[in-house]
Write an enzyme that holds these catalytic residues in place. Structure first.
Site, PDB file in Angstrom:
ATOM      1  N   ARG A  24       0.992  -1.174   0.089  1.00 22.25           N
ATOM      2  CA  ARG A  24       0.241   0.278  -0.001  1.00 22.25           C
ATOM      3  C   ARG A  24       0.775   1.418  -0.258  1.00 22.25           C
ATOM      4  NH1 ARG A  24       2.569   1.602   3.757  1.00 22.25           N
ATOM      5  NH2 ARG A  24       1.044   3.793   3.365  1.00 22.25           N
ATOM      6  N   ALA A  80       1.018   5.112  -2.505  1.00 25.02           N
ATOM      7  CA  ALA A  80       0.339   5.368  -3.838  1.00 25.02           C
ATOM      8  C   ALA A  80       1.790   5.023  -4.715  1.00 25.02           C
ATOM      9  CB  ALA A  80       0.188   7.210  -3.589  1.00 25.02           C
ATOM     10  N   GLN A 132      -1.687   1.823   9.584  1.00 25.18           N
ATOM     11  CA  GLN A 132      -0.714   2.442   9.252  1.00 25.18           C
ATOM     12  C   GLN A 132       0.606   3.525   9.166  1.00 25.18           C
ATOM     13  OE1 GLN A 132      -3.451   3.036   7.499  1.00 25.18           O
ATOM     14  NE2 GLN A 132      -3.528   1.705   5.752  1.00 25.18           N
ATOM     15  N   ASP A 173      -2.484  10.688  -1.988  1.00 27.95           N
ATOM     16  CA  ASP A 173      -2.733   9.138  -2.394  1.00 27.95           C
ATOM     17  C   ASP A 173      -3.462   9.793  -4.087  1.00 27.95           C
ATOM     18  OD1 ASP A 173      -3.983   8.191  -0.351  1.00 27.95           O
ATOM     19  OD2 ASP A 173      -3.183   6.576  -1.821  1.00 27.95           O
ATOM     20  N   ASN A 221      -6.355  12.275   1.078  1.00 26.34           N
ATOM     21  CA  ASN A 221      -5.131  11.083   1.419  1.00 26.34           C
ATOM     22  C   ASN A 221      -6.091  10.162   2.281  1.00 26.34           C
ATOM     23  OD1 ASN A 221      -2.822  10.233   2.161  1.00 26.34           O
ATOM     24  ND2 ASN A 221      -2.316  11.634   4.144  1.00 26.34           N
ATOM     25  N   LYS A 222      -5.091   9.503   3.161  1.00 27.49           N
ATOM     26  CA  LYS A 222      -6.032   8.552   4.270  1.00 27.49           C
ATOM     27  C   LYS A 222      -6.677   8.906   4.919  1.00 27.49           C
ATOM     28  CE  LYS A 222      -4.765   5.290   4.364  1.00 27.49           C
ATOM     29  NZ  LYS A 222      -5.963   4.275   4.066  1.00 27.49           N
TER      30      LYS A 222
END
Lengths: 350, 350
Positions: A51, A53, A200, A241, A251-252
Site C-alpha cells: 500500500r 500510492a 498504518q 493518494d 489522502n488517508k
C-alpha cells in the site's frame, strides 16, 4: 540510520518474481510475499499487503513485467492486447491513488512504442518497470531534501498514516522530508497518528521510524488536536493518494480533520508527494472517487470483534483536504504554493 | 424502544452485592460482575469495567454502601473513619471525572450527619447511595428532555464515546438527548465515532443504540470531519467528565478535535451533563488533571499487538475543549449558554 531501501525493501522484481514486504502482517511478522503471477500482485494491492500510492504504482508496473515475461502470447500484437487487459485488472484494484493508473499508463505507452516483436515488447515493459522503481527512490530523496528546510527549527512534527519507505520504493515522501530534516535537526521528534482503521501509523510508521532510530510517539487519531495545542509542533506533514489540479488533496481518512486542527492552532500543514500523484485531469477534489473499504476493517481487529454484529459501518479509505488548508505541496521539483492551479500547471509545463 | 434502564442495567445494588455490567467485555459478551467487597468495585472502576462519569459516581456510592454493610467496625466513629479511607481509595481510581469525588463527598457528608451508632451510619450510607442511583436516572431524563429541542429538525447527529445508558444509571446524557429527540424526530440518524483507544463508541454506543432500534452508523474518529462536511449534521452532542466554572469541558480524548471540526463546518457543538459534572472549584480547563492510561490500550487490541514492541505511546484518556467551542451545556435545569461563568454560577445559586 540503517539503509531503509533494502532493509526492509517494500517492492522488488528478482528473477521473474515480484517480491513484496507483507505490510498487512507488520509489525508482528516481517515476511515477504513472492508473486509468480500478476494476479497475486493484484490481490496484494487490493488486500493492502502492499500500500501507499507510489509503492502500488511500482508494484503494478512489476506486475505488468511479470505478466509480459510469463505470457504465452506469440506475437507482439497479442502480447500488447493481453497487457492492456492485465493493466485494466490491476488498475481496478484501487480507485483513488492516481499513481497506479499513471504507472500502468507509462508502461503501456512504452510497450506500444517498442518494435512489434514479442521480445521487444517484453524488454520494453521490464525495463520501464525497473526504471519507475529506480526513479521512485530518486524522487523521494528529492522530495525529502526540498522539504527539509520547512522543519529546520522544529522540535516536533506530526504525521498521519504511512507515507514512508514502506509506502514507496524507499525513503518515503512525508517521512522522506522528516528523514532529510533529521540530518540537520537530529532532535526532531515525530508524533505518529495511529491512523484507524488499518493502523498504518501505529503499525508501519512506528516500525520504520523505530528501525531508523528516529524518535517518535504513537497517539490515537483523536489525540492529535490536543498534541497540536499542548506540544510545540512545527508542522504537519502527510503524503497523498491523489492531488487535483486545484491543489485539493485526497489522502488517508483522518487527514482532513488533522488539517483543520492544524489550521486552528496555526500549525502549517504540508503535503509531500511526487508529481505522479498530481492528476492535472482531476480539476478538483469533488471529482476524486473515494474508495469504500470493507466494514470489517472497522468492525474487527485481527479477528476479534469490536462493534456489535448488527452495527452499520461507513468506511471510506480517504478524505479530501481542500487546497485552502494546504500550506505547501512538497514535490521533487520544489515546494508548490497557492494558488495551486498556477503552481501545479507551471510544474507540469517545465 | 426497550427499557434501557433494566436491560441492560449498568449498575445496581441487590442483597448486599454491587452488580455491574462488564463494559470491557461488551459487545462480545453481556455479563454482570458481582462485587462482594468494595475493593472489587474499585478495580472495576480502574479497569473500565464500569465507566462513564455518572455511572462511576453511583458505582462508588454503592461501593461505600457495601463497605459500610460489611465493615467489622463496632462503633459509628470507627465506621466513619473506615469509610473515609475507603472513600479515598475509591476516589484515587480515576482522577478526571468529578462525579466520582462528588458522589463520595455526598455519601460521607450524609454519613457524618447520621446519629453516631453503627446501624444509623450504615443506613445513612446505603440510603444515600440508593438515592443517588435513583436521582441519576431522573437527571438524565431531564437532560434528555431539555436538549431534545436542539435536534428537532435534524437529519443527523454525531456523538463521541459513550454518554449513554451505559455511562449512567440509565437513559444517558448525550444519548438521553438523542433518545428524547427521537420521540418527535424518529428519523434522526446517529453518527457514532468509534472512539479510540477503548472504542466506547464502536463497542458500547453502537450496542445500546442497536438494542433500542435507533438508526446509527459507526465511523473511525478520523472520518468525523468528512461526515461533518458531506452529511447534513444538525449537531454534535457529547457527554463530559468534568466541566470547569468557565465552561471548559474535559471529555474523552478526541472530543476537542470533533469540536474544532464542528465549528469549522458551522455545526453546533453541545455538551450534555448533570450539574454534578460541573466543578465550580475548577476555575478553568487548565486546572483539570488529565488521566494518563496504560500504553497497552493503544498498542494492543484484545491481546493482539498493533504497534511494534519498542514504540512509545502517549495515551491521555481525556482532552479539554475550551468553552468558546461549546455552543451549549445541556443540564437537568436547562441549557446553559455562554458566558458560562455567569450561567454556571446562576445554575448553582438556584
Amino acid at each position: 540510520m540503517t539503509d531503509t531501501v533494502q532493509n526492509p525493501f517494500t517492492v522488488d522484481y528478482v528473477d521473474g518474481v515480484v517480491i513484496l514486504l507483507d505490510q498487512a502482517a507488520l509489525p508482528a511478522k516481517e515476511e515477504h510475499i513472492h508473486c509468480t503471477n500478476w494476479q497475486r500482485v493484484a490481490k496484494a494491492i487490493a488486500d493492502l499487503e502492499v500500500r501507499g500510492a507510489p509503492a502500488i504504482g511500482v508494484a503494478a508496473a512489476f506486475g505488468m513485467a511479470l505478466a509480459a515475461e510469463t505470457s504465452t502470447a506469440v506475437s507482439g500484437e497479442d502480447l500488447l492486447a493481453e497487457l492492456a487487459e492485465v493493466g485494466e485488472a490491476l488498475n481496478a484494484t484501487r480507485p483513488t491513488a492516481v499513481n497506479l493508473a499513471w504507472a500502468l499508463e507509462v508502461v503501456l505507452r512504452e510497450a506500444h512504442q517498442a518494435p512489434r516483436e514479442r521480445s521487444s515488447v517484453v524488454d520494453a515493459v521490464v525495463s520501464c518497470a525497473r526504471r519507475l522503481h529506480a526513479e521512485d527512490l530518486a524522487t523521494c530523496k528529492a522530495i525529502g531534501d526540498n522539504g527539509a528546510e520547512l522543519l529546520a527549527g522544529a522540535s516536533n512534527v506530526i504525521t498521519h498514516c504511512n507515507a514512508g519507505a514502506l509506502a514507496t520504493v524507499g525513503y518515503g515522501t512525508a517521512l522522506g522530508v522528516i528523514r532529510s530534516a533529521q540530518k540537520t535537526n537530529p532532535g526532531l521528534h515525530v508524533w505518529v497518528d495511529e491512523t484507524r482503521p488499518v493502523l498504518q501509523g501505529g503499525r508501519l510508521t512506528a516500525f520504520e521510524l523505530g528501525r531508523d532510530g528516529i524518535d517518535c510517539t504513537v497517539i490515537v487519531d483523536g489525540a492529535a488536536a490536543s498534541v497540536l495545542r499542548a506540544s510545540d509542533v512545527g508542522a504537519a506533514v502527510v503524503g497523498a493518494d491523489r492531488i487535483a489540479a486545484n491543489g485539493d488533496v485526497a489522502n488517508k481518512i483522518g487527514t482532513y480533520g488533522l488539517a483543520i486542527a492544524a489550521r486552528h492552532h496555526g500549525v502549517p500543514f504540508y503535503v509531500a508527494a511526487p508529481l505522479s500523484t498530481i492528476d492535472p485531469n482531476t480539476l478538483s477534489g469533488q471529482e476524486i472517487e473515494i474508495e469504500q473499504r470493507p466494514a470489517a476493517e472497522v468492525a474487527q481487529y485481527r479477528g476479534a470483534a469490536i462493534t456489535p454484529e448488527s452495527a452499520q459501518v461507513y468506511n471510506p479509505a480517504f478524505d479530501v483536504t481542500p487546497a485552502e488548508l494546504v500550506d505547501g505541496i512538497i514535490t521533487e521539483v520544489g515546494i508548490l504554493r497557492a494558488p495551486y492551479h498556477v503552481s501545479i500547471a507551471a510544474a507540469f509545463n517545465n
